[in-house]
Write a protein that holds these residues in place. Structure first.
Motif, mmCIF file in Angstrom:
data_model
loop_
_atom_site.group_PDB
_atom_site.id
_atom_site.type_symbol
_atom_site.label_atom_id
_atom_site.label_comp_id
_atom_site.label_asym_id
_atom_site.label_seq_id
_atom_site.Cartn_x
_atom_site.Cartn_y
_atom_site.Cartn_z
ATOM 1 N N ARG A 142 1.845 -3.549 3.088
ATOM 2 C CA ARG A 142 0.440 -3.167 2.689
ATOM 3 C C ARG A 142 -0.572 -3.138 3.907
ATOM 4 N NH1 ARG A 142 -0.547 -5.263 -2.923
ATOM 5 N NH2 ARG A 142 1.340 -6.487 -3.507
ATOM 6 N N ARG A 143 -1.591 -2.231 3.627
ATOM 7 C CA ARG A 143 -2.509 -1.941 4.810
ATOM 8 C C ARG A 143 -4.033 -1.609 3.798
ATOM 9 N NH1 ARG A 143 -2.315 2.414 8.992
ATOM 10 N NH2 ARG A 143 -0.913 1.419 9.779
ATOM 11 N N SER A 144 -4.889 -2.445 3.579
ATOM 12 C CA SER A 144 -6.316 -1.802 2.891
ATOM 13 C C SER A 144 -6.180 -0.867 1.744
ATOM 14 C CB SER A 144 -7.019 -1.285 4.116
ATOM 15 O OG SER A 144 -7.142 -2.307 5.142
ATOM 16 N N GLY A 145 -5.443 -1.503 0.874
ATOM 17 C CA GLY A 145 -5.230 -0.989 -0.366
ATOM 18 C C GLY A 145 -4.289 0.341 -0.385
ATOM 19 N N THR A 146 -3.261 0.153 0.666
ATOM 20 C CA THR A 146 -2.425 1.249 0.638
ATOM 21 C C THR A 146 -0.936 0.551 0.933
ATOM 22 O OG1 THR A 146 -2.564 1.518 2.925
ATOM 23 C CG2 THR A 146 -3.686 3.111 1.538
ATOM 24 N N VAL A 147 0.241 1.371 0.649
ATOM 25 C CA VAL A 147 1.480 0.764 0.819
ATOM 26 C C VAL A 147 2.084 1.844 1.807
ATOM 27 C CG1 VAL A 147 1.661 -0.539 -1.220
ATOM 28 C CG2 VAL A 147 2.541 1.739 -1.206
ATOM 29 N N TRP B 275 1.120 6.199 4.337
ATOM 30 C CA TRP B 275 0.569 5.353 3.735
ATOM 31 C C TRP B 275 -0.131 5.666 2.491
ATOM 32 C CZ3 TRP B 275 0.847 0.288 4.925
ATOM 33 C CH2 TRP B 275 1.487 -0.066 6.358
ATOM 34 N N VAL B 276 0.168 5.331 1.260
ATOM 35 C CA VAL B 276 -0.485 5.971 0.052
ATOM 36 C C VAL B 276 -1.043 4.828 -0.456
ATOM 37 C CG1 VAL B 276 0.592 6.700 -2.290
ATOM 38 C CG2 VAL B 276 2.025 7.438 -0.004
ATOM 39 N N SER B 277 -2.221 5.342 -1.176
ATOM 40 C CA SER B 277 -3.177 4.419 -2.075
ATOM 41 C C SER B 277 -2.517 3.840 -3.102
ATOM 42 C CB SER B 277 -4.379 5.401 -2.349
ATOM 43 O OG SER B 277 -5.153 4.545 -3.458
ATOM 44 N N VAL B 278 -2.775 2.836 -3.381
ATOM 45 C CA VAL B 278 -2.309 1.988 -4.685
ATOM 46 C C VAL B 278 -3.659 1.971 -5.754
ATOM 47 C CG1 VAL B 278 -0.737 0.399 -3.679
ATOM 48 C CG2 VAL B 278 -3.253 -0.320 -3.794
ATOM 49 N N ASP B 279 -4.642 2.335 -5.294
ATOM 50 C CA ASP B 279 -6.038 2.292 -6.044
ATOM 51 C C ASP B 279 -6.160 3.512 -6.710
ATOM 52 O OD1 ASP B 279 -6.647 -0.280 -5.250
ATOM 53 O OD2 ASP B 279 -7.835 0.736 -3.512
ATOM 54 N N ASP B 280 -5.454 4.679 -6.221
ATOM 55 C CA ASP B 280 -5.523 6.114 -6.908
ATOM 56 C C ASP B 280 -4.980 6.123 -8.154
ATOM 57 O OD1 ASP B 280 -5.608 8.713 -7.576
ATOM 58 O OD2 ASP B 280 -4.685 9.478 -5.699
ATOM 59 N N PRO B 281 -5.607 6.250 -9.326
ATOM 60 C CA PRO B 281 -4.673 6.309 -10.665
ATOM 61 C C PRO B 281 -3.704 7.540 -10.680
ATOM 62 C CG PRO B 281 -7.323 6.450 -10.911
ATOM 63 C CD PRO B 281 -7.038 6.623 -9.500
ATOM 64 N N ALA B 282 -3.960 8.407 -10.079
ATOM 65 C CA ALA B 282 -2.888 9.628 -9.847
ATOM 66 C C ALA B 282 -1.788 9.444 -8.741
ATOM 67 C CB ALA B 282 -3.611 10.829 -9.598
ATOM 68 N N SER B 283 -1.687 8.173 -8.392
ATOM 69 C CA SER B 283 -0.795 7.763 -7.268
ATOM 70 C C SER B 283 0.700 8.139 -7.893
ATOM 71 C CB SER B 283 -0.799 6.486 -6.932
ATOM 72 O OG SER B 283 0.226 6.054 -5.958
ATOM 73 N N PRO C 95 4.687 -2.354 -11.282
ATOM 74 C CA PRO C 95 4.136 -3.475 -11.804
ATOM 75 C C PRO C 95 4.083 -4.677 -10.971
ATOM 76 C CG PRO C 95 5.513 -2.567 -13.706
ATOM 77 C CD PRO C 95 6.055 -1.959 -12.234
ATOM 78 N N LEU C 96 5.212 -4.811 -10.072
ATOM 79 C CA LEU C 96 5.132 -6.001 -9.242
ATOM 80 C C LEU C 96 3.890 -5.859 -7.913
ATOM 81 C CD1 LEU C 96 9.008 -6.261 -8.312
ATOM 82 C CD2 LEU C 96 7.607 -7.836 -9.756
ATOM 83 N N VAL C 97 3.990 -4.768 -7.614
ATOM 84 C CA VAL C 97 2.597 -4.423 -6.604
ATOM 85 C C VAL C 97 1.309 -4.327 -7.328
ATOM 86 C CG1 VAL C 97 1.644 -2.557 -5.262
ATOM 87 C CG2 VAL C 97 4.179 -3.133 -5.173
ATOM 88 N N ALA C 98 1.346 -3.805 -8.706
ATOM 89 C CA ALA C 98 -0.122 -3.809 -9.465
ATOM 90 C C ALA C 98 -0.456 -5.297 -9.707
ATOM 91 C CB ALA C 98 0.011 -2.998 -10.382
ATOM 92 N N ALA C 99 0.452 -6.203 -10.083
ATOM 93 C CA ALA C 99 0.164 -7.450 -10.445
ATOM 94 C C ALA C 99 -0.554 -8.245 -9.187
ATOM 95 C CB ALA C 99 1.387 -8.285 -10.942
ATOM 96 N N THR C 100 0.116 -7.954 -7.945
ATOM 97 C CA THR C 100 -0.252 -8.665 -6.756
ATOM 98 C C THR C 100 -1.716 -8.085 -5.948
ATOM 99 O OG1 THR C 100 1.218 -7.684 -5.494
ATOM 100 C CG2 THR C 100 1.861 -9.650 -6.407
ATOM 101 N N ASP C 101 -2.037 -6.768 -6.474
ATOM 102 C CA ASP C 101 -2.894 -6.022 -5.570
ATOM 103 C C ASP C 101 -4.382 -6.728 -5.863
ATOM 104 O OD1 ASP C 101 -3.406 -3.785 -4.086
ATOM 105 O OD2 ASP C 101 -4.542 -2.992 -5.821
ATOM 106 N N ALA C 102 -4.600 -7.272 -6.900
ATOM 107 C CA ALA C 102 -6.054 -7.863 -6.979
ATOM 108 C C ALA C 102 -6.000 -9.082 -6.297
ATOM 109 C CB ALA C 102 -6.249 -8.322 -8.579
#
Length: 140
Positions: free
Chosen positions: A20-25, A108-116, A125-132
């Motif tokens: 991870r790096r600043s909202g990206t993976v 690096w791809v955003s994990v915040d982008d709804p269109a990711s 779901p594993l990444v989303a659950a730990t992203d907050a």
């Protein structure tokens, strides 16, 4: 199953490495389709995948990038089709996380982008659950 730092289940079919790096993976092209995915290795001995995850981390981030388990996806299949390659009736696919900067080609791809494009991956779901707040994760 989110299980940061836990023990991996057995048998494991694939391990994936999460950086991870600043909202990206960090992603690389998926073998076969070329679509973005986490770096991945097949677990040839179908053990717990720890040694495979360590080799994958060494390949992606170099020495010192010792991975820790984030969690896993469990497939339960009682009656497979002819092409199902994983152990029956259960197979696990683990996501390991590591620190460090990648030494291989990727993006690096955003994990915040709804269109990711990553949101359709079974590990999402594993990444989303730990992203907050990125609990249990790494960031740069």
């Amino acid at each position: 199953m989110l299980d940061p730092g836990g023990d991996p289940p057995v048998p494991v079919g694939l391990v994936r490495l999460l950086l991870r790096r600043s909202g990206t993976v960090f992603v690389v092209p998926r073998e076969g389709s070329g679509k973005p995915d986490l770096p991945t290795s097949e677990v040839l001995d179908l053990g717990d995948g720890r040694a495979t995850a360590e080799r994958l981390a060494a390949t992606v981030v170099g020495e010192g990038g010792g991975p820790t388990l984030l969690g896993y996806v469990r497939n339960s299949v009682e009656v497979p089709d002819e092409q199902y390659p994983w152990p029956l009736p259960r197979a696990h696919f683990c996501v390991w996380q590591s620190d460090g900067e990648p030494t291989c080609e990727g993006s690096w791809v955003s994990v915040d982008d709804p269109a990711s494009p990553l949101r359709t991956r079974h590990w999402w779901p594993l990444v989303a659950a730990t992203d907050a707040g990125n609990p249990g994760g790494t960031s740069g």
